[in-house]
Design an enzyme around this catalytic site. Structure first.
Site, PDB file in Angstrom:
ATOM      1  N   HIS A   1       0.845  -1.184   0.000  1.00  0.00           N
ATOM      2  CA  HIS A   1       0.000   0.000   0.000  1.00  0.00           C
ATOM      3  C   HIS A   1       0.883   1.237   0.000  1.00  0.00           C
ATOM      4  O   HIS A   1       0.977   1.948   0.989  1.00  0.00           O
ATOM      5  CB  HIS A   1      -0.954  -0.020   1.209  1.00  0.00           C
ATOM      6  CG  HIS A   1      -1.833  -1.241   1.238  1.00  0.00           C
ATOM      7  ND1 HIS A   1      -2.501  -1.670   2.360  1.00  0.00           N
ATOM      8  CD2 HIS A   1      -2.136  -2.136   0.259  1.00  0.00           C
ATOM      9  CE1 HIS A   1      -3.183  -2.759   2.075  1.00  0.00           C
ATOM     10  NE2 HIS A   1      -2.970  -3.068   0.804  1.00  0.00           N
TER      11      HIS A   1
HETATM   12  C1  LIG Z   1      -0.476  -9.273  -2.491  1.00  0.00           C
HETATM   13  C2  LIG Z   1      -1.314  -8.029  -2.551  1.00  0.00           C
HETATM   14  C3  LIG Z   1      -2.531  -7.975  -1.884  1.00  0.00           C
HETATM   15  C4  LIG Z   1      -3.305  -6.817  -1.934  1.00  0.00           C
HETATM   16  N1  LIG Z   1      -4.518  -6.810  -1.299  1.00  0.00           N
HETATM   17  C5  LIG Z   1      -5.283  -5.689  -1.316  1.00  0.00           C
HETATM   18  C6  LIG Z   1      -6.548  -5.654  -0.661  1.00  0.00           C
HETATM   19  O1  LIG Z   1      -7.011  -6.617  -0.077  1.00  0.00           O
HETATM   20  N2  LIG Z   1      -7.249  -4.498  -0.705  1.00  0.00           N
HETATM   21  C7  LIG Z   1      -6.803  -3.393  -1.349  1.00  0.00           C
HETATM   22  O2  LIG Z   1      -7.483  -2.365  -1.314  1.00  0.00           O
HETATM   23  N3  LIG Z   1      -5.614  -3.415  -2.002  1.00  0.00           N
HETATM   24  C8  LIG Z   1      -4.851  -4.530  -2.004  1.00  0.00           C
HETATM   25  N4  LIG Z   1      -3.650  -4.555  -2.669  1.00  0.00           N
HETATM   26  C9  LIG Z   1      -3.263  -3.365  -3.438  1.00  0.00           C
HETATM   27  C10 LIG Z   1      -3.926  -3.398  -4.816  1.00  0.00           C
HETATM   28  O3  LIG Z   1      -3.525  -4.529  -5.503  1.00  0.00           O
HETATM   29  C11 LIG Z   1      -3.565  -2.111  -5.565  1.00  0.00           C
HETATM   30  O4  LIG Z   1      -4.021  -0.990  -4.830  1.00  0.00           O
HETATM   31  C12 LIG Z   1      -4.211  -2.029  -6.939  1.00  0.00           C
HETATM   32  O5  LIG Z   1      -4.082  -3.227  -7.643  1.00  0.00           O
HETATM   33  C13 LIG Z   1      -3.586  -0.866  -7.698  1.00  0.00           C
HETATM   34  O6  LIG Z   1      -4.129  -0.757  -8.972  1.00  0.00           O
HETATM   35  P1  LIG Z   1      -3.436   0.161 -10.067  1.00  0.00           P
HETATM   36  O7  LIG Z   1      -4.197  -0.024 -11.326  1.00  0.00           O
HETATM   37  O8  LIG Z   1      -3.282   1.525  -9.538  1.00  0.00           O
HETATM   38  O9  LIG Z   1      -1.948  -0.401 -10.214  1.00  0.00           O
HETATM   39  P2  LIG Z   1      -1.417  -1.835 -10.697  1.00  0.00           P
HETATM   40  O10 LIG Z   1      -2.378  -2.896 -10.390  1.00  0.00           O
HETATM   41  O11 LIG Z   1      -0.045  -1.965 -10.164  1.00  0.00           O
HETATM   42  O12 LIG Z   1      -1.378  -1.697 -12.275  1.00  0.00           O
HETATM   43  C14 LIG Z   1      -0.384  -0.958 -12.922  1.00  0.00           C
HETATM   44  C15 LIG Z   1      -0.076  -1.646 -14.235  1.00  0.00           C
HETATM   45  O13 LIG Z   1       0.810  -0.817 -14.960  1.00  0.00           O
HETATM   46  C16 LIG Z   1       1.771  -1.607 -15.608  1.00  0.00           C
HETATM   47  N5  LIG Z   1       2.946  -0.758 -15.868  1.00  0.00           N
HETATM   48  C17 LIG Z   1       3.799  -0.215 -14.971  1.00  0.00           C
HETATM   49  N6  LIG Z   1       4.724   0.515 -15.583  1.00  0.00           N
HETATM   50  C18 LIG Z   1       4.459   0.451 -16.911  1.00  0.00           C
HETATM   51  C19 LIG Z   1       5.077   1.024 -18.057  1.00  0.00           C
HETATM   52  N7  LIG Z   1       6.146   1.802 -17.964  1.00  0.00           N
HETATM   53  N8  LIG Z   1       4.550   0.735 -19.283  1.00  0.00           N
HETATM   54  C20 LIG Z   1       3.449  -0.057 -19.401  1.00  0.00           C
HETATM   55  N9  LIG Z   1       2.832  -0.620 -18.331  1.00  0.00           N
HETATM   56  C21 LIG Z   1       3.328  -0.354 -17.105  1.00  0.00           C
HETATM   57  C22 LIG Z   1       2.045  -2.733 -14.627  1.00  0.00           C
HETATM   58  O14 LIG Z   1       2.605  -3.857 -15.246  1.00  0.00           O
HETATM   59  C23 LIG Z   1       0.645  -2.974 -14.057  1.00  0.00           C
HETATM   60  O15 LIG Z   1      -0.050  -3.962 -14.782  1.00  0.00           O
HETATM   61  C24 LIG Z   1      -2.858  -5.699  -2.649  1.00  0.00           C
HETATM   62  C25 LIG Z   1      -1.630  -5.754  -3.333  1.00  0.00           C
HETATM   63  C26 LIG Z   1      -0.872  -6.912  -3.289  1.00  0.00           C
HETATM   64  C27 LIG Z   1       0.419  -6.967  -4.034  1.00  0.00           C
END
Ligand SMILES: Cc1cc2nc3c(=O)[nH]c(=O)nc-3n(C[C@H](O)[C@H](O)[C@H](O)COP(=O)(O)OP(=O)(O)OC[C@H]3O[C@@H](n4cnc5c(N)ncnc54)[C@H](O)[C@@H]3O)c2cc1C
Ligand code: SF4
Length: 574
Positions: free
Chosen positions: A503
């Protein structure tokens, strides 16, 4: 030389929750979108027979490859930063769906207090309550303004929760779309103990579906099987809400979305304050492409959102000495200390069953739900018990004093495998002037670009918070009547090696003032009106909750802003 592709209206960088929500809202409205994702394609079929702890939880099958790109870390400016080459404190997602594939699904809304933290703190305690160096900022939006978007995310994902309004959190306009998860014996014990102490327990809102559910986009998903392989794993039933089983198919059905996997964006192109597109590398061939676009949306998680802006020289970098600039400012984490473990000689539980979001919690000591007048910290923590499914390689709990190897260890390990419960905390984390993200002067990624550097440590605020929360977890556990109990009430220096929480927040924070924030309340950059930066990077501090419910709500609001922007043909939305 990059191959120049035909221009598109919108290019999105990263296909996790934030990117796919935006893709789905824009494409439903008829906008053509290209989504660039550095990792591979993923689908539910990939997770059949996935219950392999070594492969997924220990060897991080779904996470970013740290040998290609990582962050560097130092506790303070006085020490040298070093690259994180193996996973520890947090895990970064990679591939279609991002970390949304292997999250637990614990789904919270941040508190009304969070969005107006500076004003409400000053109003109740006066300015002097905020210590020197702590950078408390209002978010430029209120809970009430964001409420419809929380509701939208929850209805899309089928968040399962109790019907009654929790008196400790912001008012809901509608109940959860699905009823709560089942209550396991440990949850009932926690609930009884908390009630006895006068607290307000509830079943954690869950993105693991309690019942089969069809959302308004016509996406039907099956109920959770409580398989216990949820956190760090994909769901083979599609019961866990993830981007690939919810919003992505809706976007793809419109015919307006083109997703390109294995496409790592290395630069945002811009002429002054207008972005003109992005440059990405096909990670399979090494070929470079230029994708021109009218609008660029960064949804590449906290670290890459900040890094792309810094390496592309877009926005003013944060300078901790002068206190000027915004990109990289207000990094915050999650404080997870203060837990109490109870060991039971007379009871056994079924700890290897569970679901990522199965648990109960209280918010009596979260946000400003209690008086901080005589306390040396602000905000608080969500206190909870969870049954996420014990992973046998990772967990081997034995009481203090048990030898670390040999016969006595084996006996205790077998005895307590199903006889230990943990009342834990999810503590908030405030932003400080000297906690930030910038470019590392030494270390580079495979493309020769500087790695992002994290400067972060625990403060007295965090240590006091943990000490206080430990008294509460201990009191609850005592009422749960274990044979013996142990409380961890001290945290010292932040250590990036053991896993704590994924987080991470801040770096491209939102607000009402372009002087102190990077994006407005639609997550549109003040310095480049056709760039939107979406995700937990927008949080000016971190609350005592998991972040994704709030990330989802902000993504829906950003999508609304983008549609307005496209209709208007440009300009600031506020
Ligand atoms: C094990 C685990 C358990 C979790 N459990 C919870 C939970 O129970 N509740 C909760 O609220 N949150 C939880 N989280 C946090 C949650 O997963 C994240 O808050 C959420 O997935 C974030 O979404 P996002 O789209 O912002 O980022 P991400 O899911 O990180 O997506 C970003 C994407 O961008 C891509 N990317 C990065 N850089 C580049 C680039 N330069 N070019 C192209 N693509 C790129 C990455 O590959 C990724 O696919 C957990 C996280 C983990 C790791
Ligand atoms: S616990 Fe439930 S939601 Fe999680 S992976 Fe298993 S079946 Fe899916």
């Amino acid at each position: 030389m990059a191959t120049k592709l035909p221009k598109v209206p919108v290019v999105i960088v990263g296909m996790g929750w934030a990117g796919t929500i935006i893709a789905s809202e824009l494409t439903k409205a008829g906008t053509k979108v290209v989504g660039l994702e550095r990792g591979k394609n993923r689908s539910t079929q990939d997770y059949f027979m996935v219950h392999d702890e070594l492969r997924y939880a220990q060897r991080y099958e779904m996470m970013q490859d740290l040998s290609r790109e990582t962050i560097t870390f130092r506790n303070t400016e006085k020490v040298k930063s070093l690259p994180m080459r193996s996973y520890g404190s947090f895990l970064m997602g990679d591939g279609l769906g991002g970390a949304g594939i292997h999250w637990n699904g614990q789904n919270f809304r941040f508190l009304p207090y969070d969005f107006e933290i500076y004003s409400k703190t000053v109003e109740r305690y006066g300015k002097k309550k905020i210590p020197d160096g702590m950078q408390l900022q209002d978010w430029g939006i209120t809970y009430d303004q964001l409420e419809p978007y929380f509701d939208k995310f929850e209805k899309m994902a089928g968040i399962s929760g109790e019907k009654e309004q929790n008196p400790m959190v912001g008012k809901r306009s509608a109940p959860f779309p699905v009823g709560p998860m089942k209550k396991s014996p440990m949850m009932k014990m926690f609930e009884d103990a908390s009630k006895k102490l006068g607290f307000h327990p509830y079943v954690i809102p869950s993105a693991n579906l309690a019942d089969a559910y069809t959302n308004s986009d016509g996406i039907s998903r099956a109920a959770c099987q409580y398989c216990g392989f949820c956190e760090r794993f994909g769901c083979e039933y599609g019961a866990k809400a993830d981007p690939v089983v919810t919003v992505l198919p809706v976007a793809q059905k419109t015919g307006n979305l083109e997703v390109r996997t294995f496409s790592n964006v290395i630069r945002v192109l811009h002429t002054g304050s207008k972005a003109t597109g992005v440059v990405y590398v096909n990670t399979m061939t090494g070929e470079e492409f230029e994708q021109p676009a009218d609008v660029v949306v960064l949804t590449s998680y906290v670290f890459n959102n900040v890094r792309l802006l810094l390496t592309s020289k877009l926005g003013k970098p944060y300078d901790p000495q002068a206190g000027t600039g915004v990109i990289g400012k207000n990094y915050a984490y999650q404080i997870v200390g203060g837990q109490t473990v109870g060991y039971y000689d007379d009871k056994e539980f079924n700890l290897y069953m569970g679901a990522g979001a199965l648990g109960s919690a209280i918010d009596d000591f979260n946000g400003d739900n209690f008086d901080h007048g005589s306390l040396n910290f602000l905000h608080g923590a969500n206190i909870r018990i969870t049954q996420t499914g014990m992973r046998p390689i990772a967990n081997n709990p034995t009481p203090n004093g048990t030898p670390k190897w040999g016969k006595a260890f084996k006996q205790a390990s077998i005895k307590y495998a199903n006889r230990n419960l943990v009342v834990a905390t999810q503590g908030s984390n405030m932003a400080w002037r000297h906690h930030y993200l910038d470019l590392d002067p030494t270390y580079k990624d495979v493309y020769g670009l500087p790695l992002l550097r994290l400067t972060y440590d625990f403060e007295d605020q965090d240590k006091e918070l943990v000490k206080f929360m430990a008294t509460k977890t201990s009191a609850i556990m005592k009422e749960m009547k274990p044979t013996k109990q142990e409380t961890a009430n001290v945290i010292t220096t932040y250590n990036i090696v053991p896993y704590q929480s994924t987080h991470n927040t801040g770096g491209v924070i939102m607000g009402a003032d372009p002087g102190t924030s990077a994006v407005n309340s639609y997550l549109q950059m003040w310095d480049a009106d056709n760039v939107f930066v979406v995700g937990a990077s927008a949080f000016p501090h971190n609350s005592g909750y998991n972040p994704t419910g709030t990330v989802g709500a902000l993504a829906y609001r950003a999508a609304d802003g983008l549609l307005q922007y496209l209709k208007k043909g440009g300009g600031s939305l506020v």
